[in-house]
Design an enzyme around this catalytic site. Structure first.
Site, short mmCIF file in Angstrom:
data_model
loop_
_atom_site.label_atom_id
_atom_site.label_comp_id
_atom_site.label_asym_id
_atom_site.label_seq_id
_atom_site.Cartn_x
_atom_site.Cartn_y
_atom_site.Cartn_z
N ARG A 65 30.34 86.03 64.92
CA ARG A 65 31.11 86.25 66.15
C ARG A 65 31.60 87.69 66.24
NH1 ARG A 65 36.83 85.55 67.82
NH2 ARG A 65 36.84 84.85 69.99
N HIS A 69 31.00 90.18 69.34
CA HIS A 69 32.10 90.78 70.10
C HIS A 69 32.09 92.30 70.02
CE1 HIS A 69 35.00 87.34 71.19
NE2 HIS A 69 33.80 86.83 70.96
N ASN A 97 39.88 88.55 72.10
CA ASN A 97 39.95 88.87 70.67
C ASN A 97 41.31 88.63 70.04
OD1 ASN A 97 37.29 89.80 70.70
ND2 ASN A 97 37.90 91.91 71.18
N HIS A 196 27.14 78.59 68.08
CA HIS A 196 28.24 77.62 68.11
C HIS A 196 27.89 76.36 67.34
CE1 HIS A 196 30.46 79.34 71.90
NE2 HIS A 196 30.48 80.15 70.86
#
Length: 355
Positions: A65, A69, A97, A196
């Protein structure tokens, strides 16, 4: 200590991938970039990530992740790692975040060991890319040869972090637009969403689906009713929203294809997950079906999409810099050198993840 079996398996993985996947659309990135200047790099990354996982099985998902990001905000340049300073407005406090990024301490541990082995050579952006690949592999997912040679940014962009990162309540059209803006297509969207398949989420990111979907006062009709009852126990109405639940209720710590069978059963945790299968006549449905039937098809697409994502907006050559410490640009004041470790520990306290 990382086992010999782990190292041997990693080497086999690396050799196997060499013949199967294009390394990079950016000719300046090269999977052998550090072969002479930092030959220990891959071993160091594996060792630190593996050791971290022994006490924190969520770290694999968190590091994937973190790379995502980073790349969706001004490119894969480690801007997400920069802390607030007099000249930097950190992306870490952007809405997607804030209090949810994890793994910053692990990246710093890798950087410290790398700087000891080969100082001023390896960028934090490349460490993020490698840590994501290693995390996938150690969680029984695919591995790929990571194109390397990125450099680190001198800036961060909180505004872009608020704008560019897809939200868990996005519709399919919004997801497609977000990915298309980054040069990623529909297959990339479905494949990368498969990350996910492991990790955990804060109730606040999906609780509206349980009680008041789209301000209807009712649950999201696409939610499996049994799954809805299970989630309601974990995330009670008018609760604090701070409880955690698994993104994949079947194999929460393993990288596999269960994510896609979950979508077919109405067990996508986020609206943005379930949209891939439950949006009527969507072109994503056939891809979900394909990946739910065929693990190799999913893994192969995931590898290609991760390499494509890792190419977004990279800095190379003389652009940017090689940071000595990942949380600060090199031109920093003496005061910022004080208690860097303590600052990182404070940032990591109480963190929850949406992956």
């Amino acid at each position: 200590m990382v086992s010999l079996r782990l190292v041997a398996t990693t080497i086999c993985c690396v050799v196997f991938v060499l013949g199967g996947i294009p390394f990079s659309s950016n000719a300046q990135l090269d999977p052998f970039f550090y072969r002479k200047t930092c030959p220990q790099l891959h071993y160091i990354v594996h060792k630190v990530v593996w050791n971290a996982s022994l006490s924190d099985p969520r770290i694999f998902a968190s590091l994937v992740r973190l790379h995502f990001h980073d790349c969706f905000v001004q490119g894969c340049d480690a801007s997400v790692l920069l802390n607030n300073t007099a000249t930097i407005v950190s992306e870490q406090e952007a809405l997607p975040n804030n209090n949810s990024l994890r793994g910053l301490d692990v990246v710093n541990q890798i950087k410290t060991m790398v700087e000891t082995a080969c100082p001023n050579v390896v960028s934090c952006a490349d460490i993020l890319a490698l840590a994501a690949e290693v995390s996938s592999f150690l969680a029984h997912g695919p591995c790929w040869k990571v194109p390397l040679g990125r450099r680190d940014s001198l800036t961060a962009n909180r505004t872009l972090a608020n704008q560019n990162l897809p939200a868990p309540f996005f519709t399919l059209d919004q997801l497609k637009a977000s990915f298309s803006f980054q040069g990623l297509n529909t297959t990339d969207l479905v494949a990368l969403s498969g990350a996910h398949t492991f990790g955990r989420s804060h109730c606040s990111l999906f609780v509206n689906r349980l009680y008041n979907f789209n301000n209807t006062g009712k649950p999201d009709p696409t939610l499996n009713t049994t799954y809805l009852k299970e989630l309601s126990k974990i995330c009670p109405q008018n609760g604090t929203g701070t409880n955690l639940t698994n993104l994949d209720p079947i194999t929460p710590n393993k990288f596999d294809k269960k994510y896609y069978s979950n979508l077919k059963s109405g067990k996508g945790l986020f609206q943005s997950d379930q949209e891939l299968f439950s949006t009527p006549d969507a072109d994503t449905i056939s891809i979900v079906n394909k990946f739910s039937r065929n693990k190799n098809a999913f893994f192969d697409s995931f590898k290609v999409s991760m390499i494509k994502m890792g190419n977004i907006g990279v800095l190379t050559g003389n652009e940017g810099e090689i940071r000595k410490q990942c949380n600060f640009i090199n031109q920093r004041s003496t005061e910022l050198d004080i208690d860097i470790v303590a600052s990182n520990e404070l940032h990591e306290e109480g963190i929850v993840s949406s992956i």
